[in-house]
Each structure stands twice: as structure tokens, then as C-alpha cells.
Design a protein around this motif. Structure first.
Motif, PDB file in Angstrom:
ATOM      1  N   LEU A 154       0.898  -1.351  -0.004  1.00  0.00           N
ATOM      2  CA  LEU A 154       0.025  -0.120   0.115  1.00  0.00           C
ATOM      3  C   LEU A 154       0.856   1.184  -0.018  1.00  0.00           C
ATOM      4  N   GLY A 155       1.978   1.292  -0.078  1.00  0.00           N
ATOM      5  CA  GLY A 155       3.196   2.142   0.065  1.00  0.00           C
ATOM      6  C   GLY A 155       3.340   2.779   1.092  1.00  0.00           C
ATOM      7  N   LEU A 156       3.111   2.218   2.306  1.00  0.00           N
ATOM      8  CA  LEU A 156       3.240   2.771   3.663  1.00  0.00           C
ATOM      9  C   LEU A 156       4.778   2.750   3.888  1.00  0.00           C
ATOM     10  N   ASP A 157       5.188   3.714   5.151  1.00  0.00           N
ATOM     11  CA  ASP A 157       6.516   3.700   5.280  1.00  0.00           C
ATOM     12  C   ASP A 157       6.672   2.779   6.582  1.00  0.00           C
ATOM     13  N   THR A 158       7.524   1.706   6.153  1.00  0.00           N
ATOM     14  CA  THR A 158       7.418   0.334   7.018  1.00  0.00           C
ATOM     15  C   THR A 158       8.496   0.742   8.144  1.00  0.00           C
TER      16      THR A 158
END
Length: 220
Positions: A154-158
Motif C-alpha cells: 500500500l506504499g506505507l512507510d514500514t
């Protein structure tokens, strides 16, 4: 299916939950003397409804200003929760005045706890709804690796997620969910609450619509 009126029992000892700081936060809310007195007089005390439906750092989907709140206690590894996920989305789509509160209650082991910590950290990046739907739809076990994989997709900053997983807000949400569930005598997931009534286990859309309608009538 189990259906009953809530809050017909006295407050239990919350210490035995063993949820650390989160449990302490939950106990602080539920152990208020005003609530203890109110329990004898009111099937759903205002203090309890506020803790259930309006506590900070709690995911809310649907209409945040809706006229009825449906609270769902769920676990990402609960098969019935997964089976009902699409129906819950349908209910939200067809009822523009429905407010859904998602109380993450990880009771299916360490994988569930880790997945919940990632999920709640997603709240800080404002993509909870998308993440929740995606994680509910995976085929295997929901654990930290699976949750982070969904987040990456989802393109989140892991990297930020890993840091936020350790935040006090995440632990407090989990602790309060356990404290509320224990206090109300919930039997497992999924548990749905609207108005003064609870449904436990897999439900049809018709049964859920009935719960929501009765909740509106009770509070209207």
C-alpha cells in the motif's frame, strides 16, 4: 448465534488480564467510582459507552458523525471476522449514517498481537481502512511479516510503522479492548455491539441490520 443484553454483571478484576500498561489504562477507565455506581442503575452507563465508542486512537470507518455506532471486537486471524468483512463493508455502503468503531482484540496468539500492533500503527499514516480491508483478505496467517507486506504493497512507510508499533497509544488500545471485553463478558470474536445489545459470532447481513435498527431505536 448468541444474542443478549449487555452489562448485567458486576465489574471483574481487570488485573488478571496481564496486559501491562494497556491493561492499567483500561482499568483506570472502567474502575472509576461513578461507573461502578452507574452499573447498578443503567444498562449502558455513559462512561462505559464513551470508553467503548469514543476512546482516543480507535479506528473509525463509515460516517464519523453517524447517528448510531456499531462496535466490532475482532482479530485478524478470526475466520468469522474475515468471512464477515465484505458484509460489514456492504452495511457501511448502504447506510450513510452508520459509524463503525473497530476494537482490535488480538486473542488468537502472538501473530495476532503483532498484526494488531502493525495495524494500529497504520492509523498514524491515515490508511487504516485500506490496510484493514487488505489484511482481512489475505489467505494465510496474519502476523507481523504478513502485516508489513500488506503495508509495503500500500506504499506505507514500514520503518515508521516499526517505530510506531511501540507507541503507548498502540498498547493502550489493545489493553482497553481487553479490559472492555472482560468487563462486558464478551465470549470471543467477532462481537458486535450497538445500543445496549451484543451479537456474538458469524451473523447474516439481515441480523446485523436488525442489531443496528434496534440500537437506533434504543438510543433515539
Amino acid at each position: 448465534m448468541t444474542k443478549r443484553t449487555l452489562f448485567d454483571r458486576r465489574r471483574r478484576d481487570l488485573i488478571r488480564l496481564g496486559l501491562g500498561a494497556g491493561a492499567a489504562a483500561g482499568a483506570a477507565v472502567l474502575g472509576h467510582p461513578a461507573l461502578a455506581q452507574a452499573l447498578a442503575d443503567n444498562p449502558m452507563p455513559q462512561e462505559l459507552r464513551k470508553a467503548l465508542e469514543r476512546s482516543p486512537f480507535t479506528p473509525v470507518l463509515g460516517n464519523p458523525e453517524g447517528d448510531i455506532t456499531l462496535s466490532e471486537f475482532f482479530d485478524y486471524n478470526c475466520p468469522f471476522c474475515r468471512d464477515m468483512a465484505a458484509d460489514i463493508q456492504t452495511l457501511l455502503a448502504e447506510d450513510g449514517k452508520l459509524r463503525l468503531v473497530l476494537r482490535e482484540w488480538p486473542i488468537f496468539g502472538e501473530g495476532s498481537i503483532a498484526a494488531t500492533r502493525v495495524s494500529l500503527a497504520v492509523l498514524k499514516q491515515q490508511k487504516y481502512g485500506e490496510f484493514h480491508t487488505a489484511l482481512m483478505g489475505i489467505g494465510g496467517t496474519a502476523d507481523e511479516a504478513a502485516a508489513l507486506r500488506v503495508a509495503r504493497d500500500l506504499g506505507l512507510d514500514t520503518d515508521r510503522l516499526r517505530a510506531d508499533m511501540e507507541s503507548p497509544e498502540v498498547q493502550e488500545h489493545i489493553g482497553l479492548s481487553g479490559a472492555l471485553a472482560d468487563h462486558m463478558g464478551l465470549m470471543g470474536t467477532p462481537s458486535f455491539i450497538a445500543g445496549n445489545e451484543m451479537l456474538f459470532g458469524a451473523q447474516s447481513k439481515a441480523e446485523m441490520r436488525g442489531l443496528i435498527a434496534r440500537g437506533r431505536a434504543a438510543l433515539g
